[in-house]
Design a protein around this motif. Structure first.
Motif, PDB file in Angstrom:
ATOM      1  N   ALA A 187       0.850  -1.203   0.000  1.00  0.00           N
ATOM      2  CA  ALA A 187       0.000   0.000   0.000  1.00  0.00           C
ATOM      3  C   ALA A 187       0.881   1.247   0.000  1.00  0.00           C
ATOM      4  N   LEU A 188       1.913   1.270   0.842  1.00  0.00           N
ATOM      5  CA  LEU A 188       2.769   2.460   0.965  1.00  0.00           C
ATOM      6  C   LEU A 188       3.665   2.661  -0.252  1.00  0.00           C
ATOM      7  N   ILE A 189       4.242   1.596  -0.777  1.00  0.00           N
ATOM      8  CA  ILE A 189       5.277   1.813  -1.808  1.00  0.00           C
ATOM      9  C   ILE A 189       4.794   1.509  -3.231  1.00  0.00           C
ATOM     10  N   SER A 190       3.601   0.960  -3.366  1.00  0.00           N
ATOM     11  CA  SER A 190       3.149   0.623  -4.715  1.00  0.00           C
ATOM     12  C   SER A 190       1.770   1.223  -5.028  1.00  0.00           C
ATOM     13  N   HIS A 191       0.810   1.096  -4.115  1.00  0.00           N
ATOM     14  CA  HIS A 191      -0.553   1.567  -4.418  1.00  0.00           C
ATOM     15  C   HIS A 191      -0.722   3.061  -4.129  1.00  0.00           C
ATOM     16  N   LEU A 192      -0.141   3.524  -3.005  1.00  0.00           N
ATOM     17  CA  LEU A 192      -0.196   4.966  -2.685  1.00  0.00           C
ATOM     18  C   LEU A 192       0.427   5.829  -3.789  1.00  0.00           C
ATOM     19  N   PRO A 193       1.616   5.492  -4.303  1.00  0.00           N
ATOM     20  CA  PRO A 193       2.195   6.336  -5.353  1.00  0.00           C
ATOM     21  C   PRO A 193       1.290   6.529  -6.562  1.00  0.00           C
ATOM     22  N   VAL A 194       0.468   5.531  -6.896  1.00  0.00           N
ATOM     23  CA  VAL A 194      -0.435   5.685  -8.045  1.00  0.00           C
ATOM     24  C   VAL A 194      -1.411   6.835  -7.801  1.00  0.00           C
ATOM     25  N   LEU A 195      -1.994   6.899  -6.616  1.00  0.00           N
ATOM     26  CA  LEU A 195      -2.977   7.965  -6.333  1.00  0.00           C
ATOM     27  C   LEU A 195      -2.288   9.320  -6.150  1.00  0.00           C
ATOM     28  N   VAL A 196      -1.138   9.320  -5.469  1.00  0.00           N
ATOM     29  CA  VAL A 196      -0.362  10.552  -5.267  1.00  0.00           C
ATOM     30  C   VAL A 196      -0.004  11.176  -6.617  1.00  0.00           C
ATOM     31  N   SER A 197       0.355  10.334  -7.533  1.00  0.00           N
ATOM     32  CA  SER A 197       0.813  10.766  -8.853  1.00  0.00           C
ATOM     33  C   SER A 197      -0.366  11.168  -9.744  1.00  0.00           C
ATOM     34  N   ALA A 198      -1.463  10.436  -9.670  1.00  0.00           N
ATOM     35  CA  ALA A 198      -2.662  10.794 -10.446  1.00  0.00           C
ATOM     36  C   ALA A 198      -3.215  12.145  -9.975  1.00  0.00           C
ATOM     37  N   ALA A 199      -3.191  12.380  -8.661  1.00  0.00           N
ATOM     38  CA  ALA A 199      -3.695  13.653  -8.122  1.00  0.00           C
ATOM     39  C   ALA A 199      -2.842  14.828  -8.613  1.00  0.00           C
ATOM     40  N   LEU A 200      -1.542  14.583  -8.827  1.00  0.00           N
ATOM     41  CA  LEU A 200      -0.671  15.650  -9.338  1.00  0.00           C
ATOM     42  C   LEU A 200      -1.094  16.063 -10.747  1.00  0.00           C
ATOM     43  N   LEU A 201      -1.372  15.089 -11.602  1.00  0.00           N
ATOM     44  CA  LEU A 201      -1.838  15.394 -12.959  1.00  0.00           C
ATOM     45  C   LEU A 201      -3.146  16.176 -12.905  1.00  0.00           C
ATOM     46  N   GLN A 202      -4.054  15.752 -12.032  1.00  0.00           N
ATOM     47  CA  GLN A 202      -5.354  16.420 -11.957  1.00  0.00           C
ATOM     48  C   GLN A 202      -5.220  17.833 -11.385  1.00  0.00           C
ATOM     49  N   ALA A 203      -4.342  18.010 -10.391  1.00  0.00           N
ATOM     50  CA  ALA A 203      -4.147  19.345  -9.811  1.00  0.00           C
ATOM     51  C   ALA A 203      -3.527  20.293 -10.841  1.00  0.00           C
ATOM     52  N   ALA A 204      -2.556  19.803 -11.609  1.00  0.00           N
ATOM     53  CA  ALA A 204      -1.915  20.655 -12.620  1.00  0.00           C
ATOM     54  C   ALA A 204      -2.926  21.074 -13.678  1.00  0.00           C
ATOM     55  N   ASP A 205      -3.843  20.172 -14.008  1.00  0.00           N
ATOM     56  CA  ASP A 205      -4.873  20.493 -14.999  1.00  0.00           C
ATOM     57  C   ASP A 205      -5.944  21.406 -14.395  1.00  0.00           C
ATOM     58  N   HIS A 206      -6.523  21.002 -13.276  1.00  0.00           N
ATOM     59  CA  HIS A 206      -7.625  21.773 -12.678  1.00  0.00           C
ATOM     60  C   HIS A 206      -7.139  23.129 -12.156  1.00  0.00           C
ATOM     61  N   GLY A 207      -5.931  23.147 -11.573  1.00  0.00           N
ATOM     62  CA  GLY A 207      -5.404  24.381 -11.009  1.00  0.00           C
ATOM     63  C   GLY A 207      -5.114  25.427 -12.063  1.00  0.00           C
ATOM     64  N   ALA A 208      -4.933  24.985 -13.304  1.00  0.00           N
ATOM     65  CA  ALA A 208      -4.620  25.917 -14.391  1.00  0.00           C
ATOM     66  C   ALA A 208      -5.849  26.254 -15.217  1.00  0.00           C
ATOM     67  N   ALA A 209      -6.986  25.677 -14.885  1.00  0.00           N
ATOM     68  CA  ALA A 209      -8.129  25.694 -15.804  1.00  0.00           C
ATOM     69  C   ALA A 209      -8.734  27.077 -16.035  1.00  0.00           C
ATOM     70  N   ALA A 210      -8.774  27.913 -15.007  1.00  0.00           N
ATOM     71  CA  ALA A 210      -9.667  29.062 -15.082  1.00  0.00           C
ATOM     72  C   ALA A 210      -9.117  30.287 -15.811  1.00  0.00           C
ATOM     73  N   ALA A 211      -7.784  30.500 -15.776  1.00  0.00           N
ATOM     74  CA  ALA A 211      -7.262  31.826 -16.116  1.00  0.00           C
ATOM     75  C   ALA A 211      -7.144  32.098 -17.618  1.00  0.00           C
ATOM     76  N   PRO A 212      -7.711  33.199 -18.099  1.00  0.00           N
ATOM     77  CA  PRO A 212      -7.484  33.625 -19.481  1.00  0.00           C
ATOM     78  C   PRO A 212      -6.155  34.388 -19.590  1.00  0.00           C
ATOM     79  N   ALA A 213      -5.568  34.419 -20.788  1.00  0.00           N
ATOM     80  CA  ALA A 213      -4.350  35.201 -20.997  1.00  0.00           C
ATOM     81  C   ALA A 213      -4.682  36.686 -20.935  1.00  0.00           C
ATOM     82  N   LEU A 214      -3.737  37.470 -20.439  1.00  0.00           N
ATOM     83  CA  LEU A 214      -3.963  38.911 -20.340  1.00  0.00           C
ATOM     84  C   LEU A 214      -3.787  39.601 -21.685  1.00  0.00           C
ATOM     85  N   ASP A 215      -2.875  39.087 -22.500  1.00  0.00           N
ATOM     86  CA  ASP A 215      -2.602  39.703 -23.801  1.00  0.00           C
ATOM     87  C   ASP A 215      -2.821  38.701 -24.917  1.00  0.00           C
TER      88      ASP A 215
END
Lengths: 299, 299
Positions: A187-215
């Motif tokens: 769980a600690l060294i094989s299954h947890l990393p899958v969720l930790v890593s998937a959440a990173l992809l989702q955070a990078a996508d969702h966290g960047a979703a809203a902002a329009p370019a200024l120029d």
């Protein structure tokens, strides 16, 4: 004295990555290997590839086997067919290769009954690749890799020794531990990393979703995160971008230990976040230095 | 028409990885490069390595430079010495290479004053390696890598074009965006992964700490997590096991965007955890499939 696998036929149930690789290694060492597979097409291909001495879809192929390796996916391992149970020679040592051990040990102890259960050895050869199916088996897969057995209180030491001889014959590093500890460790060294890593992809996508370019000529935030992500992001997100079915089955099969691991992880990350929020820079430095010190122990 | 860096001497302040690499690339393209460094030993070694046409610890070396690149660590970039400020030619275009842009733009706009600030171009060539110092500079470092500029409302378009020519001369991919967007992007794809990955190492260690082995011959949980960790764990933990000073400085320099990114991450991981806790397997499968679909966009 020769090992049991040298004196009697070895049965393998399932010829995917693990079963097929084991068949190839055992044949190369002179064993007689009898394989049971689910589908006729798999049997035909397994014969062409020379994965076993005899391959059949008929459970009777396991006759006279003194050692049977259940190389099945976790769901079929936990719900074995009546035909398979009936075909297992009563005196045979039986082992499995499932990636979770507590539920497998419990299920097979219950199904085999008190007398035969002592000859069931729950085990886990840790030799995964991204390949699967009858084409995946490859010689030498287990060389230098851990093969963990999780004997119960009633497991016959002689049966355990039979499986240890098998693991050592294919070059694996044999070790034993409690089933609960195995499941907590993976769980600690094989299954947890899958969720930790998937959440990173989702955070990078969702966290960047809203902002329009200024120029007009400027890159937008969703474009930027994609353009600027480098090798560090690629490494950290690799297992989270892997096979979703496999990730889901891991979580399903090892749910309680995974939830405990997630709790540990949440606490570790909250501690780091707190150091950033409170601008505790010397403490953050010490915490990151601890992580740097830990990593070589896991390689 | 030739570019400004071809017609006038280029100043580089600091000859670490970025400054040294830039010096090598510009010299190879026929530029005159005048470098200011902090210590005499660095100047001696930089001369031996041929990183610039002229290297000195005296700020006067920057005389006549029409373009000055501040290739300093973030802390020194945010607190430039009075001697450096005094030595910058008043008409020069000035750029920096700091990994955080909002604070740099604010600090230098304030220090240079309204008239000269229009010729300050905040920029970030994203070409990191694990190397640092006067030995680290290497030809071709910027080839194919992003070089992001974050012009403010008052940045002179002609000054921006001067830095774009420099970036393109060394083979970088030029792009512009708002400073706030740059800082949010690097928080999500560069600074967040360090903490996410460090927390994994700490969780694997702390989560395994308590349990004793049940049997004399059996592996303990702290031993197991170390023995069983494979390439997936190694990848996911790589950036978390990196240089702690660098991780701390990143967090310090980009604190607010990093805290926002941590908030996004916490939410994404909590959503995944909730799916496991509630045994929502089809939804977990869909969420992991989303992660799998996202990853190629970041490579």
């Amino acid at each position: 004295m020769t090992a049991l696998w040298q004196r009697h036929p070895v049965g393998i149930v399932g010829l995917g990555l693990i079963g097929g690789s084991l068949g190839l290694d055992l044949l190369a060492r002179g064993a007689t290997v009898r394989a049971l597979v689910h589908r006729q097409a798999t049997a035909d291909r397994a014969r062409q590839r020379g994965l076993a001495s005899e391959v059949s879809t008929d459970p009777a192929v396991l006759r006279d086997c003194a050692l049977v390796v259940l190389a099945l996916p976790l769901d079929r391992l936990l719900e074995p067919s009546a035909a398979l149970l009936a075909a297992l020679p009563p005196a045979a040592v039986i082992t499995d290769v499932g990636s979770v051990k507590g539920p497998v040990l419990a299920a097979w102890t219950a199904r085999l009954g008190p007398e035969r259960a002592s000859r069931f050895v729950a085990s886990h050869p840790m030799a995964g690749t991204t390949q699967a199916g009858v084409e995946a088996g490859a010689a030498g897969l287990f060389r230098g890799r851990p093969w963990v057995a999780t004997p119960g209180a009633d497991t016959d030491p002689a049966a355990l020794a039979v499986v240890a001889e098998l693991a050592e014959a294919v070059g694996a590093r044999w070790l034993t531990c409690a089933a609960a500890d195995h499941d907590r460790a993976v769980a600690l060294i094989s299954h947890l990393p899958v969720l930790v890593s998937a959440a990173l992809l989702q955070a990078a996508d969702h966290g960047a979703a809203a902002a329009p370019a200024l120029d007009a000529g400027a890159a937008t935030l969703p474009q930027l995160v994609r353009l600027l992500a480098s090798s560090g992001f690629a490494d950290t997100s690799r297992v989270g971008g892997g096979n979703p079915e496999l990730g889901m089955l891991m979580a399903q099969g090892n749910r309680e230990p995974l939830l405990a691991a997630l709790g540990q992880y949440r606490q570790a990350l909250a501690d780091l976040e707190q150091l950033v929020a409170s601008e505790s820079w010397p403490e953050l430095l010490a915490s990151l230095a601890e992580a740097q010190r830990l990593r070589p122990q896991f390689l």
